[in-house]
Design a protein around this motif. Structure first.
Motif, PDB file in Angstrom:
ATOM      1  N   THR A  47      33.150  33.885  47.220  1.00  0.00           N
ATOM      2  CA  THR A  47      33.899  32.639  47.350  1.00  0.00           C
ATOM      3  C   THR A  47      34.937  32.725  48.459  1.00  0.00           C
ATOM      4  N   VAL A  48      34.974  31.655  49.225  1.00  0.00           N
ATOM      5  CA  VAL A  48      36.033  31.483  50.221  1.00  0.00           C
ATOM      6  C   VAL A  48      36.982  30.428  49.674  1.00  0.00           C
ATOM      7  N   LEU A  49      38.247  30.769  49.632  1.00  0.00           N
ATOM      8  CA  LEU A  49      39.254  29.835  49.137  1.00  0.00           C
ATOM      9  C   LEU A  49      40.035  29.319  50.334  1.00  0.00           C
ATOM     10  N   ARG A  50      39.979  28.012  50.533  1.00  0.00           N
ATOM     11  CA  ARG A  50      40.735  27.433  51.642  1.00  0.00           C
ATOM     12  C   ARG A  50      41.959  26.729  51.081  1.00  0.00           C
ATOM     13  N   ILE A  51      43.094  27.057  51.625  1.00  0.00           N
ATOM     14  CA  ILE A  51      44.317  26.365  51.245  1.00  0.00           C
ATOM     15  C   ILE A  51      44.578  25.338  52.331  1.00  0.00           C
ATOM     16  N   GLN A  52      44.364  24.086  51.979  1.00  0.00           N
ATOM     17  CA  GLN A  52      44.356  23.038  52.982  1.00  0.00           C
ATOM     18  C   GLN A  52      45.646  22.227  52.960  1.00  0.00           C
ATOM     19  N   LEU A 114      49.880  26.571  38.680  1.00  0.00           N
ATOM     20  CA  LEU A 114      48.972  27.017  39.739  1.00  0.00           C
ATOM     21  C   LEU A 114      47.897  27.986  39.248  1.00  0.00           C
ATOM     22  N   PRO A 115      48.259  28.996  38.430  1.00  0.00           N
ATOM     23  CA  PRO A 115      47.204  29.895  37.952  1.00  0.00           C
ATOM     24  C   PRO A 115      46.093  29.141  37.210  1.00  0.00           C
ATOM     25  N   ALA A 116      46.472  28.160  36.411  1.00  0.00           N
ATOM     26  CA  ALA A 116      45.457  27.394  35.672  1.00  0.00           C
ATOM     27  C   ALA A 116      44.570  26.609  36.635  1.00  0.00           C
ATOM     28  N   VAL A 117      45.188  26.024  37.642  1.00  0.00           N
ATOM     29  CA  VAL A 117      44.416  25.271  38.641  1.00  0.00           C
ATOM     30  C   VAL A 117      43.434  26.196  39.351  1.00  0.00           C
ATOM     31  N   LEU A 118      43.911  27.348  39.754  1.00  0.00           N
ATOM     32  CA  LEU A 118      43.054  28.288  40.480  1.00  0.00           C
ATOM     33  C   LEU A 118      41.907  28.782  39.615  1.00  0.00           C
ATOM     34  N   GLU A 123      36.379  29.163  38.610  1.00  0.00           N
ATOM     35  CA  GLU A 123      35.346  29.410  37.608  1.00  0.00           C
ATOM     36  C   GLU A 123      34.396  28.250  37.436  1.00  0.00           C
ATOM     37  N   ALA A 124      34.696  27.150  38.115  1.00  0.00           N
ATOM     38  CA  ALA A 124      33.758  26.023  38.112  1.00  0.00           C
ATOM     39  C   ALA A 124      32.531  26.423  38.939  1.00  0.00           C
TER      40      ALA A 124
END
Ligand SMILES: [Zn+2]
Length: 125
Positions: A47-52, A114-118, A123-124
């Protein structure tokens, strides 16, 4: 290098990194071997996580993604360019087998959850 839009180590990025770290995720930063040098890469999750940034990357329906009243042509060209680049990057990463997950600046700033959002985002499927 293009116009300084992709800055490294922005405040939202640092917040995401520290949350991920606290949650026990292993990740790599600014991975230059991958298209667009993604900020945060989680190899184990492919997974690549982009913080936009909402403004530059046009977070749909977000109040931060407003269009300035002056020089509208300039802005719409700029925004179209950024969006096109984001899409190309996403496609190129997907072709290489990476999943791309976007987290928006407005989801990060001042967000105690934030942890819950991440977790939900990562995990989706
Ligand atoms: Zn936003």
């Amino acid at each position: 290098m293009m116009a300084g839009i992709r800055r490294e180590n922005t405040e939202p990025e640092l917040a995401v990194r520290s949350a991920l770290h606290a949650m026990g995720y292993r990740f790599r930063l600014h991975v230059r071997e991958l298209p667009g040098t993604p900020d945060v890469v989680l190899p184990k999750h492919a997974t690549v996580l982009r913080i936009q940034g909402c403004f530059w990357h046009r977070h749909e329906g977000c109040r931060l993604a407003y269009t300035p009243k002056t020089r509208q042509e300039f802005w719409s060209a700029k925004f179209a360019e950024n969006t096109a680049r984001d899409n190309l990057q996403k496609d190129a990463l997907a072709d290489l087998g990476w999943r791309v997950v976007d987290v928006w600046e407005c989801e990060v700033r001042g967000n105690g959850n934030l942890p819950a959002v991440l977790k939900r985002r990562l995990e989706a499927t």
